[in-house]
Motif scaffolding. Structure first.
Motif, PDB file in Angstrom:
ATOM      1  N   LYS A  72      48.657 116.119  -3.011  1.00 28.05           N
ATOM      2  CA  LYS A  72      47.266 115.661  -3.081  1.00 28.05           C
ATOM      3  C   LYS A  72      47.186 114.132  -2.970  1.00 28.05           C
ATOM      4  O   LYS A  72      48.045 113.415  -3.496  1.00 28.05           O
ATOM      5  N   LYS A  73      46.152 113.664  -2.304  1.00 28.82           N
ATOM      6  CA  LYS A  73      45.886 112.230  -2.219  1.00 28.82           C
ATOM      7  C   LYS A  73      45.103 111.771  -3.452  1.00 28.82           C
ATOM      8  O   LYS A  73      44.576 112.591  -4.214  1.00 28.82           O
ATOM      9  N   ASP A  74      45.023 110.456  -3.621  1.00 28.34           N
ATOM     10  CA  ASP A  74      44.362 109.915  -4.808  1.00 28.34           C
ATOM     11  C   ASP A  74      42.921 110.394  -4.937  1.00 28.34           C
ATOM     12  O   ASP A  74      42.459 110.719  -6.044  1.00 28.34           O
ATOM     13  N   GLU A  75      42.185 110.445  -3.825  1.00 29.24           N
ATOM     14  CA  GLU A  75      40.788 110.854  -3.877  1.00 29.24           C
ATOM     15  C   GLU A  75      40.654 112.298  -4.350  1.00 29.24           C
ATOM     16  O   GLU A  75      39.786 112.634  -5.175  1.00 29.24           O
ATOM     17  N   ALA A  76      41.554 113.175  -3.850  1.00 26.00           N
ATOM     18  CA  ALA A  76      41.501 114.585  -4.252  1.00 26.00           C
ATOM     19  C   ALA A  76      41.888 114.745  -5.721  1.00 26.00           C
ATOM     20  O   ALA A  76      41.292 115.548  -6.455  1.00 26.00           O
ATOM     21  N   ILE A  77      42.901 113.961  -6.155  1.00 22.12           N
ATOM     22  CA  ILE A  77      43.312 114.020  -7.554  1.00 22.12           C
ATOM     23  C   ILE A  77      42.176 113.552  -8.457  1.00 22.12           C
ATOM     24  O   ILE A  77      41.887 114.164  -9.493  1.00 22.12           O
ATOM     25  N   ALA A  78      41.525 112.481  -8.059  1.00 21.57           N
ATOM     26  CA  ALA A  78      40.424 111.946  -8.853  1.00 21.57           C
ATOM     27  C   ALA A  78      39.303 112.974  -8.979  1.00 21.57           C
ATOM     28  O   ALA A  78      38.731 113.172 -10.060  1.00 21.57           O
ATOM     29  N   HIS A  79      38.982 113.628  -7.877  1.00 20.51           N
ATOM     30  CA  HIS A  79      37.909 114.629  -7.883  1.00 20.51           C
ATOM     31  C   HIS A  79      38.266 115.800  -8.796  1.00 20.51           C
ATOM     32  O   HIS A  79      37.428 116.286  -9.568  1.00 20.51           O
ATOM     33  N   GLN A  80      39.507 116.243  -8.722  1.00 25.68           N
ATOM     34  CA  GLN A  80      39.929 117.408  -9.495  1.00 25.68           C
ATOM     35  C   GLN A  80      40.012 117.095 -10.987  1.00 25.68           C
ATOM     36  O   GLN A  80      39.696 117.950 -11.825  1.00 25.68           O
ATOM     37  N   LEU A  81      40.432 115.867 -11.335  1.00 19.21           N
ATOM     38  CA  LEU A  81      40.592 115.504 -12.750  1.00 19.21           C
ATOM     39  C   LEU A  81      39.359 114.817 -13.331  1.00 19.21           C
ATOM     40  O   LEU A  81      39.341 114.483 -14.519  1.00 19.21           O
ATOM     41  N   GLY A  82      38.347 114.598 -12.491  1.00 22.26           N
ATOM     42  CA  GLY A  82      37.131 113.947 -12.979  1.00 22.26           C
ATOM     43  C   GLY A  82      37.333 112.486 -13.315  1.00 22.26           C
ATOM     44  O   GLY A  82      36.758 111.966 -14.275  1.00 22.26           O
ATOM     45  N   MET A  83      38.169 111.821 -12.524  1.00 25.88           N
ATOM     46  CA  MET A  83      38.451 110.398 -12.732  1.00 25.88           C
ATOM     47  C   MET A  83      38.017 109.610 -11.509  1.00 25.88           C
ATOM     48  O   MET A  83      37.697 110.197 -10.463  1.00 25.88           O
ATOM     49  N   SER A  84      38.026 108.296 -11.624  1.00 25.60           N
ATOM     50  CA  SER A  84      37.716 107.461 -10.466  1.00 25.60           C
ATOM     51  C   SER A  84      38.968 107.299  -9.616  1.00 25.60           C
ATOM     52  O   SER A  84      40.089 107.281 -10.157  1.00 25.60           O
ATOM     53  N   PRO A  85      38.836 107.171  -8.295  1.00 23.35           N
ATOM     54  CA  PRO A  85      40.004 106.952  -7.434  1.00 23.35           C
ATOM     55  C   PRO A  85      40.793 105.716  -7.837  1.00 23.35           C
ATOM     56  O   PRO A  85      42.024 105.702  -7.753  1.00 23.35           O
ATOM     57  N   ARG A  86      40.111 104.676  -8.316  1.00 25.26           N
ATOM     58  CA  ARG A  86      40.813 103.456  -8.715  1.00 25.26           C
ATOM     59  C   ARG A  86      41.709 103.717  -9.919  1.00 25.26           C
ATOM     60  O   ARG A  86      42.855 103.244  -9.977  1.00 25.26           O
ATOM     61  N   SER A  87      41.198 104.487 -10.901  1.00 29.32           N
ATOM     62  CA  SER A  87      42.011 104.800 -12.072  1.00 29.32           C
ATOM     63  C   SER A  87      43.237 105.610 -11.674  1.00 29.32           C
ATOM     64  O   SER A  87      44.341 105.375 -12.180  1.00 29.32           O
ATOM     65  N   VAL A  88      43.058 106.552 -10.753  1.00 28.87           N
ATOM     66  CA  VAL A  88      44.184 107.349 -10.297  1.00 28.87           C
ATOM     67  C   VAL A  88      45.208 106.469  -9.597  1.00 28.87           C
ATOM     68  O   VAL A  88      46.421 106.607  -9.806  1.00 28.87           O
ATOM     69  N   SER A  89      44.746 105.553  -8.755  1.00 27.62           N
ATOM     70  CA  SER A  89      45.662 104.655  -8.047  1.00 27.62           C
ATOM     71  C   SER A  89      46.487 103.836  -9.022  1.00 27.62           C
ATOM     72  O   SER A  89      47.686 103.616  -8.819  1.00 27.62           O
ATOM     73  N   ARG A  90      45.872 103.373 -10.088  1.00 29.56           N
ATOM     74  CA  ARG A  90      46.588 102.582 -11.081  1.00 29.56           C
ATOM     75  C   ARG A  90      47.624 103.428 -11.822  1.00 29.56           C
ATOM     76  O   ARG A  90      48.747 102.975 -12.082  1.00 29.56           O
ATOM     77  N   ILE A  91      47.266 104.680 -12.144  1.00 27.81           N
ATOM     78  CA  ILE A  91      48.223 105.563 -12.824  1.00 27.81           C
ATOM     79  C   ILE A  91      49.403 105.863 -11.908  1.00 27.81           C
ATOM     80  O   ILE A  91      50.570 105.844 -12.329  1.00 27.81           O
ATOM     81  N   VAL A  92      49.104 106.130 -10.621  1.00 26.82           N
ATOM     82  CA  VAL A  92      50.168 106.414  -9.661  1.00 26.82           C
ATOM     83  C   VAL A  92      51.106 105.222  -9.536  1.00 26.82           C
ATOM     84  O   VAL A  92      52.338 105.367  -9.514  1.00 26.82           O
ATOM     85  N   ALA A  93      50.536 104.023  -9.459  1.00 27.06           N
ATOM     86  CA  ALA A  93      51.361 102.822  -9.334  1.00 27.06           C
ATOM     87  C   ALA A  93      52.269 102.650 -10.548  1.00 27.06           C
ATOM     88  O   ALA A  93      53.444 102.300 -10.416  1.00 27.06           O
ATOM     89  N   ARG A  94      51.734 102.895 -11.770  1.00 25.00           N
ATOM     90  CA  ARG A  94      52.552 102.774 -12.971  1.00 25.00           C
ATOM     91  C   ARG A  94      53.664 103.815 -13.000  1.00 25.00           C
ATOM     92  O   ARG A  94      54.799 103.516 -13.386  1.00 25.00           O
TER      93      ARG A  94
END
Length: 329
Positions: A281-303
Protein backbone atom coordinates in the motif's frame (compact mmCIF):
# COMPACT_ATOMS: atom_id res chain seq x y z
CA UNK A 1 29.26 69.11 52.99
CA UNK A 2 26.57 69.50 50.35
CA UNK A 3 27.41 69.47 46.67
CA UNK A 4 27.02 72.71 44.73
CA UNK A 5 23.51 73.08 43.39
CA UNK A 6 21.88 70.58 45.77
CA UNK A 7 18.63 71.79 47.32
CA UNK A 8 18.13 70.32 50.79
CA UNK A 9 15.78 71.37 53.58
CA UNK A 10 18.13 74.14 54.76
CA UNK A 11 18.48 75.61 51.26
CA UNK A 12 14.72 75.46 50.75
CA UNK A 13 14.18 77.31 54.08
CA UNK A 14 16.69 80.02 53.15
CA UNK A 15 15.07 80.38 49.71
CA UNK A 16 11.63 80.94 51.27
CA UNK A 17 13.03 83.52 53.70
CA UNK A 18 14.80 85.38 50.85
CA UNK A 19 11.50 85.56 48.97
CA UNK A 20 9.93 87.20 52.05
CA UNK A 21 12.93 89.23 53.25
CA UNK A 22 15.13 90.09 50.25
CA UNK A 23 17.08 92.88 52.03
CA UNK A 24 17.91 90.99 55.22
CA UNK A 25 21.53 90.45 56.09
CA UNK A 26 23.02 86.97 56.38
CA UNK A 27 22.82 87.25 60.16
CA UNK A 28 19.14 88.15 60.06
CA UNK A 29 18.31 85.28 57.72
CA UNK A 30 20.33 82.94 59.95
CA UNK A 31 18.40 84.03 63.00
CA UNK A 32 15.05 83.58 61.27
CA UNK A 33 16.06 80.13 59.97
CA UNK A 34 17.63 78.99 63.23
CA UNK A 35 20.96 78.12 61.58
CA UNK A 36 24.49 79.49 61.65
CA UNK A 37 25.66 82.25 59.28
CA UNK A 38 28.07 79.75 57.68
CA UNK A 39 25.16 77.40 56.88
CA UNK A 40 23.23 80.35 55.43
CA UNK A 41 26.15 81.33 53.20
CA UNK A 42 26.54 77.74 51.96
CA UNK A 43 22.80 77.48 51.23
CA UNK A 44 22.79 80.82 49.39
CA UNK A 45 25.82 79.70 47.36
CA UNK A 46 23.95 76.62 46.20
CA UNK A 47 20.84 78.64 45.41
CA UNK A 48 22.89 81.18 43.45
CA UNK A 49 24.53 78.39 41.44
CA UNK A 50 21.04 77.34 40.35
CA UNK A 51 20.08 80.92 39.50
CA UNK A 52 17.49 81.09 42.29
CA UNK A 53 19.22 84.02 44.05
CA UNK A 54 20.70 87.19 42.59
CA UNK A 55 22.55 90.03 44.39
CA UNK A 56 20.33 93.02 45.15
CA UNK A 57 21.70 96.53 44.41
CA UNK A 58 20.35 97.65 47.79
CA UNK A 59 21.98 94.78 49.62
CA UNK A 60 20.97 91.22 50.36
CA UNK A 61 19.83 88.61 47.87
CA UNK A 62 16.76 88.70 45.64
CA UNK A 63 14.92 85.41 45.11
CA UNK A 64 14.15 84.54 41.48
CA UNK A 65 11.17 82.36 40.51
CA UNK A 66 12.05 78.72 39.73
CA UNK A 67 10.66 79.11 36.20
CA UNK A 68 12.90 82.10 35.44
CA UNK A 69 15.91 80.37 36.99
CA UNK A 70 15.25 77.23 34.92
CA UNK A 71 14.99 79.26 31.69
CA UNK A 72 18.28 81.01 32.44
CA UNK A 73 20.16 77.92 33.62
CA UNK A 74 18.94 75.50 30.97
CA UNK A 75 18.96 77.80 27.94
CA UNK A 76 22.58 76.95 26.97
CA UNK A 77 21.87 73.22 27.36
CA UNK A 78 18.72 73.45 25.27
CA UNK A 79 20.62 75.36 22.61
CA UNK A 80 23.30 72.64 22.56
CA UNK A 81 20.63 69.92 22.28
CA UNK A 82 18.97 71.82 19.43
CA UNK A 83 22.26 72.09 17.57
CA UNK A 84 22.92 68.36 18.07
CA UNK A 85 19.46 67.50 16.76
CA UNK A 86 20.03 69.66 13.70
CA UNK A 87 23.37 67.91 13.10
CA UNK A 88 21.73 64.48 13.54
CA UNK A 89 18.94 65.38 11.11
CA UNK A 90 21.47 66.57 8.54
CA UNK A 91 23.51 63.37 8.89
CA UNK A 92 20.38 61.23 8.60
CA UNK A 93 19.32 63.12 5.48
CA UNK A 94 22.75 62.60 3.88
CA UNK A 95 22.60 58.86 4.61
CA UNK A 96 19.02 58.49 3.38
CA UNK A 97 20.00 60.24 0.19
CA UNK A 98 21.97 57.10 -0.68
CA UNK A 99 18.91 54.81 -0.39
CA UNK A 100 18.12 55.11 -4.09
CA UNK A 101 21.69 54.28 -5.06
CA UNK A 102 21.72 51.32 -2.68
CA UNK A 103 18.46 49.84 -3.99
CA UNK A 104 19.51 50.37 -7.60
CA UNK A 105 22.93 48.80 -7.03
CA UNK A 106 21.37 45.90 -5.17
CA UNK A 107 18.95 45.19 -8.00
CA UNK A 108 21.83 45.35 -10.50
CA UNK A 109 23.81 42.92 -8.36
CA UNK A 110 20.90 40.48 -8.27
CA UNK A 111 20.36 40.75 -12.00
CA UNK A 112 24.03 40.30 -12.78
CA UNK A 113 24.39 36.99 -10.98
CA UNK A 114 21.66 34.69 -9.67
CA UNK A 115 24.26 32.87 -7.56
CA UNK A 116 26.56 35.20 -5.63
CA UNK A 117 29.59 34.15 -3.60
CA UNK A 118 30.15 36.35 -0.57
CA UNK A 119 33.64 35.91 0.87
CA UNK A 120 34.37 36.48 4.55
CA UNK A 121 32.33 35.99 7.70
CA UNK A 122 31.66 39.71 8.23
CA UNK A 123 30.49 40.22 4.65
CA UNK A 124 28.24 37.17 4.86
CA UNK A 125 26.77 38.43 8.14
CA UNK A 126 26.02 41.82 6.56
CA UNK A 127 24.13 40.13 3.70
CA UNK A 128 22.17 37.94 6.13
CA UNK A 129 21.31 40.93 8.35
CA UNK A 130 19.95 42.73 5.29
CA UNK A 131 17.85 39.70 4.30
CA UNK A 132 16.51 39.38 7.84
CA UNK A 133 15.58 43.07 7.89
CA UNK A 134 13.75 42.95 4.55
CA UNK A 135 12.13 39.50 4.93
CA UNK A 136 8.36 39.99 4.86
CA UNK A 137 6.65 36.63 4.25
CA UNK A 138 8.54 33.49 5.22
CA UNK A 139 11.80 32.06 6.53
CA UNK A 140 12.57 28.34 6.25
CA UNK A 141 15.79 27.24 7.95
CA UNK A 142 17.79 24.04 8.33
CA UNK A 143 20.04 24.09 11.41
CA UNK A 144 22.25 20.97 11.56
CA UNK A 145 24.38 19.93 14.50
CA UNK A 146 23.54 20.24 18.17
CA UNK A 147 21.98 23.70 17.82
CA UNK A 148 23.16 27.18 18.69
CA UNK A 149 25.25 28.20 21.69
CA UNK A 150 24.30 30.70 24.39
CA UNK A 151 25.80 33.72 22.60
CA UNK A 152 24.25 32.82 19.24
CA UNK A 153 20.87 32.17 20.86
CA UNK A 154 20.83 35.57 22.55
CA UNK A 155 21.69 37.24 19.25
CA UNK A 156 19.03 35.27 17.35
CA UNK A 157 16.10 35.76 19.74
CA UNK A 158 15.76 39.50 19.12
CA UNK A 159 15.77 39.14 15.31
CA UNK A 160 13.42 36.15 15.42
CA UNK A 161 10.88 37.92 17.62
CA UNK A 162 10.97 41.05 15.45
CA UNK A 163 10.38 39.00 12.29
CA UNK A 164 7.50 37.04 13.82
CA UNK A 165 5.90 40.23 15.14
CA UNK A 166 5.80 41.68 11.63
CA UNK A 167 4.04 38.57 10.30
CA UNK A 168 6.89 36.48 8.88
CA UNK A 169 6.01 32.76 8.89
CA UNK A 170 9.01 30.97 10.33
CA UNK A 171 9.81 27.25 10.11
CA UNK A 172 13.01 25.96 11.71
CA UNK A 173 14.27 22.39 11.43
CA UNK A 174 16.92 21.13 13.86
CA UNK A 175 18.53 17.76 14.44
CA UNK A 176 17.38 15.59 17.34
CA UNK A 177 20.70 16.26 19.06
CA UNK A 178 19.62 19.88 19.60
CA UNK A 179 17.03 18.64 22.11
CA UNK A 180 19.90 18.10 24.55
CA UNK A 181 21.12 21.69 24.16
CA UNK A 182 19.53 23.74 26.97
CA UNK A 183 20.17 27.05 25.25
CA UNK A 184 18.59 25.74 22.06
CA UNK A 185 15.58 24.34 23.94
CA UNK A 186 14.96 27.77 25.48
CA UNK A 187 15.32 29.37 22.06
CA UNK A 188 12.76 26.94 20.59
CA UNK A 189 10.34 27.73 23.44
CA UNK A 190 10.58 31.44 22.62
CA UNK A 191 10.06 30.77 18.91
CA UNK A 192 7.02 28.53 19.37
CA UNK A 193 5.43 30.91 21.88
CA UNK A 194 5.80 33.68 19.30
CA UNK A 195 4.14 31.57 16.57
CA UNK A 196 7.02 29.81 14.81
CA UNK A 197 6.94 26.13 13.81
CA UNK A 198 9.89 24.05 14.96
CA UNK A 199 10.69 20.41 14.21
CA UNK A 200 13.66 18.07 14.49
CA UNK A 201 15.02 15.13 12.52
CA UNK A 202 17.96 12.74 12.65
CA UNK A 203 20.26 14.12 9.93
CA UNK A 204 20.35 17.34 7.93
CA UNK A 205 22.53 17.90 4.84
CA UNK A 206 23.65 21.48 5.46
CA UNK A 207 22.79 24.75 7.12
CA UNK A 208 20.37 26.66 4.89
CA UNK A 209 17.98 29.60 5.10
CA UNK A 210 15.36 30.50 2.48
CA UNK A 211 13.95 34.04 2.71
CA UNK A 212 10.52 34.76 1.18
CA UNK A 213 11.06 31.76 -1.15
CA UNK A 214 13.11 34.13 -3.31
CA UNK A 215 16.61 33.95 -1.86
CA UNK A 216 18.54 31.14 -0.19
CA UNK A 217 21.78 31.34 1.77
CA UNK A 218 24.15 28.38 2.03
CA UNK A 219 27.51 28.33 3.84
CA UNK A 220 30.66 27.98 1.78
CA UNK A 221 32.75 24.86 2.24
CA UNK A 222 35.56 26.06 4.56
CA UNK A 223 37.98 23.57 2.99
CA UNK A 224 37.29 24.83 -0.54
CA UNK A 225 35.85 28.32 -0.58
CA UNK A 226 36.79 29.61 2.84
CA UNK A 227 34.44 31.39 5.22
CA UNK A 228 31.44 33.08 3.66
CA UNK A 229 28.15 32.23 2.00
CA UNK A 230 26.51 31.49 -1.32
CA UNK A 231 23.48 33.71 -1.97
CA UNK A 232 21.15 31.99 -4.43
CA UNK A 233 18.37 33.69 -6.38
CA UNK A 234 18.21 31.40 -9.41
CA UNK A 235 14.56 30.15 -9.63
CA UNK A 236 15.52 26.61 -10.65
CA UNK A 237 18.02 26.15 -7.84
CA UNK A 238 15.66 27.83 -5.37
CA UNK A 239 12.87 25.44 -6.32
CA UNK A 240 15.15 22.47 -5.70
CA UNK A 241 16.27 23.85 -2.32
CA UNK A 242 12.66 24.51 -1.29
CA UNK A 243 11.71 20.93 -2.22
CA UNK A 244 14.71 19.69 -0.24
CA UNK A 245 13.50 21.62 2.80
CA UNK A 246 9.95 20.26 2.41
CA UNK A 247 11.32 16.72 2.10
CA UNK A 248 13.04 16.91 5.48
CA UNK A 249 10.27 19.00 7.07
CA UNK A 250 7.49 16.50 6.21
CA UNK A 251 9.44 13.63 7.77
CA UNK A 252 10.46 15.45 10.94
CA UNK A 253 8.98 15.41 14.43
CA UNK A 254 7.62 18.40 16.29
CA UNK A 255 10.48 19.57 18.48
CA UNK A 256 8.47 18.86 21.64
CA UNK A 257 7.22 15.47 20.40
CA UNK A 258 8.67 12.38 22.01
CA UNK A 259 11.16 10.70 19.72
CA UNK A 260 10.42 7.00 19.09
CA UNK A 261 13.40 5.57 17.34
CA UNK A 262 15.08 3.35 19.91
CA UNK A 263 12.21 1.06 20.87
CA UNK A 264 12.81 -2.65 20.18
CA UNK A 265 9.38 -3.08 18.63
CA UNK A 266 6.87 -0.78 16.88
CA UNK A 267 3.85 0.51 18.72
CA UNK A 268 0.35 -0.43 17.58
CA UNK A 269 -0.02 2.36 15.00
CA UNK A 270 3.47 1.72 13.60
CA UNK A 271 2.72 -2.02 13.31
CA UNK A 272 -0.49 -1.29 11.37
CA UNK A 273 1.46 0.93 9.01
CA UNK A 274 4.14 -1.77 8.57
CA UNK A 275 1.53 -4.42 7.73
CA UNK A 276 -0.02 -2.20 5.05
CA UNK A 277 3.43 -1.29 3.73
CA UNK A 278 4.23 -5.01 3.43
CA UNK A 279 0.99 -5.42 1.50
CA UNK A 280 2.25 -2.90 -1.05
CA UNK A 281 0.00 0.00 0.00
CA UNK A 282 1.07 3.58 -0.70
CA UNK A 283 0.99 6.30 1.93
CA UNK A 284 -2.31 7.74 0.67
CA UNK A 285 -4.03 4.34 0.81
CA UNK A 286 -2.61 3.64 4.28
CA UNK A 287 -3.78 7.02 5.51
CA UNK A 288 -7.28 6.44 4.15
CA UNK A 289 -7.53 2.98 5.70
CA UNK A 290 -6.20 4.04 9.13
CA UNK A 291 -8.02 7.37 9.21
CA UNK A 292 -4.81 9.39 9.34
CA UNK A 293 -3.38 12.21 7.25
CA UNK A 294 -0.95 11.26 4.45
CA UNK A 295 1.66 13.53 6.04
CA UNK A 296 1.45 11.69 9.37
CA UNK A 297 1.82 8.37 7.57
CA UNK A 298 4.85 9.64 5.65
CA UNK A 299 6.51 10.68 8.89
CA UNK A 300 5.82 7.29 10.52
CA UNK A 301 7.18 5.48 7.46
CA UNK A 302 10.32 7.61 7.50
CA UNK A 303 10.91 6.88 11.20
CA UNK A 304 10.36 3.15 10.70
CA UNK A 305 12.78 3.00 7.77
CA UNK A 306 15.35 4.87 9.84
CA UNK A 307 14.98 2.48 12.80
CA UNK A 308 15.27 -0.51 10.47
CA UNK A 309 18.20 0.98 8.57
CA UNK A 310 16.24 0.41 5.36
CA UNK A 311 16.78 2.27 2.11
CA UNK A 312 13.46 1.26 0.53
CA UNK A 313 9.96 0.33 1.60
CA UNK A 314 10.50 -3.25 0.40
CA UNK A 315 13.67 -3.56 2.45
CA UNK A 316 11.85 -2.11 5.48
CA UNK A 317 9.10 -4.71 5.14
CA UNK A 318 11.62 -7.53 4.80
CA UNK A 319 13.60 -6.45 7.87
CA UNK A 320 10.42 -5.95 9.90
CA UNK A 321 9.38 -9.50 9.04
CA UNK A 322 12.80 -10.86 10.03
CA UNK A 323 12.48 -9.03 13.36
CA UNK A 324 9.12 -10.66 13.92
CA UNK A 325 7.32 -7.32 13.92
CA UNK A 326 4.65 -8.51 11.46
CA UNK A 327 3.67 -11.72 13.24
CA UNK A 328 0.37 -12.04 15.11
CA UNK A 329 2.06 -13.46 18.21
Amino acid sequence: MQETGEIDAVAARVYRLRVIHPTDTVEQISARAGITPQETLEAESRLSALGLLRPSPSGGQVAVSPETAADTLLAPMEQDILQRRIAMAATRARLHALSGDYLEARSMRSAKSSIEIVQGTDNARAVIDDLVRTCSESLDALVPGSGLGEVAVRAAISNDREMLERGVKMRSLFQHSARKNRAQVRHVAVLTDAGAQVRSTTVLPSRMAIYDRSCAVLPLDPERGGAGAAVIRDPTVLNFLQQLFEHYWDRALDFSEEEQRDGPEPNEVERDVLLLMAAGKKDEAIAHQLGMSPRSVSRIVARLMERLGAESRFQAGARAALNGWLSDD
